[in-house]
Design an enzyme around this catalytic site. Sequence first.
Site, short mmCIF file in Angstrom:
data_model
loop_
_atom_site.label_atom_id
_atom_site.label_comp_id
_atom_site.label_asym_id
_atom_site.label_seq_id
_atom_site.Cartn_x
_atom_site.Cartn_y
_atom_site.Cartn_z
N SER A 151 0.84 -1.19 0.00
CA SER A 151 0.00 0.00 0.00
C SER A 151 0.88 1.24 0.00
CB SER A 151 -0.89 0.01 1.24
OG SER A 151 -1.54 1.26 1.40
N TYR A 163 -1.49 -0.73 10.39
CA TYR A 163 -1.69 -1.04 8.97
C TYR A 163 -0.52 -0.55 8.14
CZ TYR A 163 -3.87 -1.36 4.39
OH TYR A 163 -4.13 -1.67 3.07
#
Length: 247
Positions: A151, A163
């Site tokens: 990501s 995350y």
Amino acid sequence: MKLQGKIAVITGAGKGIGREAALAAAAEGAVVVAVARTRTDLDETAAMIRDAGGTAVSLSHDLTIGSEVEAMVDEVKARYGRIDILVNNAGGYPSEIYKNNEHQAIRLWEWSEEQWDQIIKTNVRIPFLCMKHVLPVMIEQRCGKVVSVSSRMGRIASQMGAYAVAKGAIITMTKTAAIQTQEYGIQVNAVSPGIVDTPGQRVYNHSVGQDGIKMGSAADVAKAILYLLCDAPPVMTGQSIDLFTTV
């Protein structure tokens, strides 16, 4: 067809980026093994591939459990005798990553141990276990390609806590695996998209009051994955392609 006859294991293939990657690989001739926990979603992906003239099977496994990953790999080897492609797509994050009703990211020191462990388990443990059990197959073959979905939040300064840390770990794991497997003719790369328009992302956006945010498409991420599988030069390994940098 650039992937004719190749055996491609694609995790998280029941929806979103994983489904689009499965459809794209099948369109290039790959035999797709769609893997995730939810059988109904996987069966739908496999049916879409077969309806388009491709070949696909669905295998339901909890990829956070080493023995389940090992069983999945053994099943693919027994059925096809090899694994040419691994797409590590399974992962994600819960809406709890933002404070309730504040639409503000949880500060690093505010994460509970359980929240932190769950994010790392879902986003780091799965690709680790998949590479742990698939790479030896590729090493024996002396060829193979791995693409992991990271990501942009793991590539730039971000407030996304566990995350972002997990997605950053995928980049480092990609580089490590690339260095260690290059002598066997294996390419290991990653894609790092920004926010992608998927069913899960839309639910998440709504939960944090961001319904109007600009998003990229899962199909475009799949095109980047397909580039790494089909057209990237052999010397391109240990790299990550950034996508949707303006999002």
